[in-house]
Design a protein around this motif. Structure first.
Motif, mmCIF file in Angstrom:
data_model
loop_
_atom_site.group_PDB
_atom_site.id
_atom_site.type_symbol
_atom_site.label_atom_id
_atom_site.label_comp_id
_atom_site.label_asym_id
_atom_site.label_seq_id
_atom_site.Cartn_x
_atom_site.Cartn_y
_atom_site.Cartn_z
ATOM 1 N N TYR A 11 -2.683 -2.395 -1.726
ATOM 2 C CA TYR A 11 -2.130 -1.795 -2.939
ATOM 3 C C TYR A 11 -3.274 -1.358 -3.829
ATOM 4 N N PRO A 12 -3.118 -0.210 -4.492
ATOM 5 C CA PRO A 12 -4.132 0.138 -5.487
ATOM 6 C C PRO A 12 -4.183 -0.987 -6.522
ATOM 7 N N GLY A 14 -4.412 -3.897 -6.053
ATOM 8 C CA GLY A 14 -3.683 -5.074 -5.579
ATOM 9 C C GLY A 14 -4.413 -5.717 -4.428
ATOM 10 N N GLY A 37 5.016 -13.474 -2.411
ATOM 11 C CA GLY A 37 3.743 -12.791 -2.621
ATOM 12 C C GLY A 37 2.897 -12.666 -1.363
ATOM 13 N N CYS A 38 3.403 -13.149 -0.210
ATOM 14 C CA CYS A 38 2.576 -13.113 1.006
ATOM 15 C C CYS A 38 2.661 -11.760 1.709
HETATM 16 P P1 ADP Z 1 6.756 -10.941 -0.737
HETATM 17 O O1 ADP Z 1 7.870 -10.006 -0.396
HETATM 18 O O2 ADP Z 1 6.336 -11.813 0.415
HETATM 19 O O3 ADP Z 1 7.046 -11.765 -1.945
HETATM 20 P P2 ADP Z 1 5.309 -8.516 -1.453
HETATM 21 O O4 ADP Z 1 5.205 -7.717 -0.207
HETATM 22 O O5 ADP Z 1 6.328 -8.125 -2.442
HETATM 23 O O6 ADP Z 1 5.447 -10.073 -1.063
HETATM 24 O O7 ADP Z 1 3.910 -8.500 -2.192
HETATM 25 C C1 ADP Z 1 2.702 -8.867 -1.514
HETATM 26 C C2 ADP Z 1 1.551 -8.844 -2.485
HETATM 27 O O8 ADP Z 1 1.335 -7.523 -2.930
HETATM 28 C C3 ADP Z 1 1.770 -9.696 -3.734
HETATM 29 O O9 ADP Z 1 0.551 -10.314 -4.064
HETATM 30 C C4 ADP Z 1 2.170 -8.687 -4.776
HETATM 31 O O10 ADP Z 1 1.774 -9.101 -6.046
HETATM 32 C C5 ADP Z 1 1.414 -7.463 -4.346
HETATM 33 N N1 ADP Z 1 2.120 -6.232 -4.722
HETATM 34 C C6 ADP Z 1 3.396 -5.907 -4.382
HETATM 35 N N2 ADP Z 1 3.724 -4.698 -4.873
HETATM 36 C C7 ADP Z 1 2.635 -4.250 -5.527
HETATM 37 C C8 ADP Z 1 2.320 -3.046 -6.243
HETATM 38 N N3 ADP Z 1 3.230 -2.066 -6.361
HETATM 39 N N4 ADP Z 1 1.079 -2.936 -6.781
HETATM 40 C C9 ADP Z 1 0.164 -3.904 -6.645
HETATM 41 N N5 ADP Z 1 0.376 -5.055 -5.970
HETATM 42 C C10 ADP Z 1 1.597 -5.230 -5.418
#
Ligand code: ADP
Ligand code: MG
Length: 227
Positions: A11-12, A14, A37-38
């Motif tokens: 993620y940008p 992220g 968050g995984c």
């Molecule tokens: P889960 O579904 O297992 O809870 P996610 O796939 O939603 O996990 O998120 C994985 C990681 O990416 C987390 O640390 C989250 O904070 C980060 N993340 C998710 N969406 C974004 C975004 N749009 N921008 C930056 N970071 C993101």
């Protein structure tokens, strides 16, 4: 059916998410587990070709996703993937029937009332066709969203946290419903969840019959900070 190698997503601003390689057979059930968050929702978005990987290869239903162009990916997704999102995104202004018709239009098909009726019937909610989403219980809304997800006979069903905020009985119902629906459509099913109850529910419900695998993700390592 779903094969990945060296799959990563950044993620940008992220975390860099690096996913284990998978080879999921047609008709199998994959439990995508791990703490909040995984990267579970991100993995589903990659498999649905909603986002493109930063690195690595991913093939879904015989389609190498890197070769899909943007426009083609919408058509491919509509015909291949049945998505049950965490937020169901039923349109509040439309009836249940209209919500399903909308999904048909959005995927380039004409409204097919008899197919809508039969999808609702299979999921036990045919009598709710003229209601609006606000007039549905959580469980009913989920059934409607699942009927919408399988309207076009997808080969892959992706469910994101389908048991979130459900009590034990409702959660077991939701898992049963997903397994039954996937079996009926001979679809590959992925259930992404941080709910520890779901693994036991799948094991019990599938009775060891269908191929069942678990992909357990862990939280991304915090990036080293340069000083
Ligand atoms: P889960 O579904 O297992 O809870 P996610 O796939 O939603 O996990 O998120 C994985 C990681 O990416 C987390 O640390 C989250 O904070 C980060 N993340 C998710 N969406 C974004 C975004 N749009 N921008 C930056 N970071 C993101
Ligand atoms: Mg998630």
């Amino acid at each position: 059916m779903i094969q990945s190698a060296g799959l990563c997503y950044q993620y940008p601003q992220g975390p860099l998410l690096a996913f284990p390689d998978v080879d999921v057979a047609q008709g199998a059930v994959l439990l995508l587990s791990g703490p909040s968050g995984c990267g579970k929702s991100t993995w589903l978005a990659l498999v649905a070709a909603l986002v493109a990987p930063t690195a690595g290869r991913l093939t879904v239903a015989d389609q190498p996703l890197a070769r899909l162009k943007k426009v083609a990916s919408d058509a491919w997704r509509a015909s291949t993937i049945g998505f049950l999102p965490q937020k169901l995104h039923l349109s509040a202004a439309l009836t249940v029937h209209q919500n399903l018709a909308l999904a048909q239009w959005a995927s380039g098909h004409a409204e097919d009332a008899s197919r809508i009726r039969s999808a609702l019937q299979t999921l036990g909610v045919a009598d709710l066709a003229q209601r609006r989403p606000a007039q549905l219980s959580g469980g009913q809304a989920q059934r409607v969203a699942l009927a919408r997800a399988v309207l076009l006979q997808p080969r892959v069903i992706l469910a994101d946290e389908p048991t979130a905020s459900l009590d034990d009985e409702a959660a077991a119902d939701a898992v049963h419903l997903l397994l039954d629906t996937a079996r009926r459509h001979q679809a590959t099913l992925v259930i992404a969840t941080h709910d520890a109850r779901v693994a036991a529910m799948i094991t019990q419900a599938s009775d060891g019959a269908a191929g069942f695998a678990e992909l357990r993700l862990s939280r991304p390592q915090a990036k080293a900070v340069a000083v």
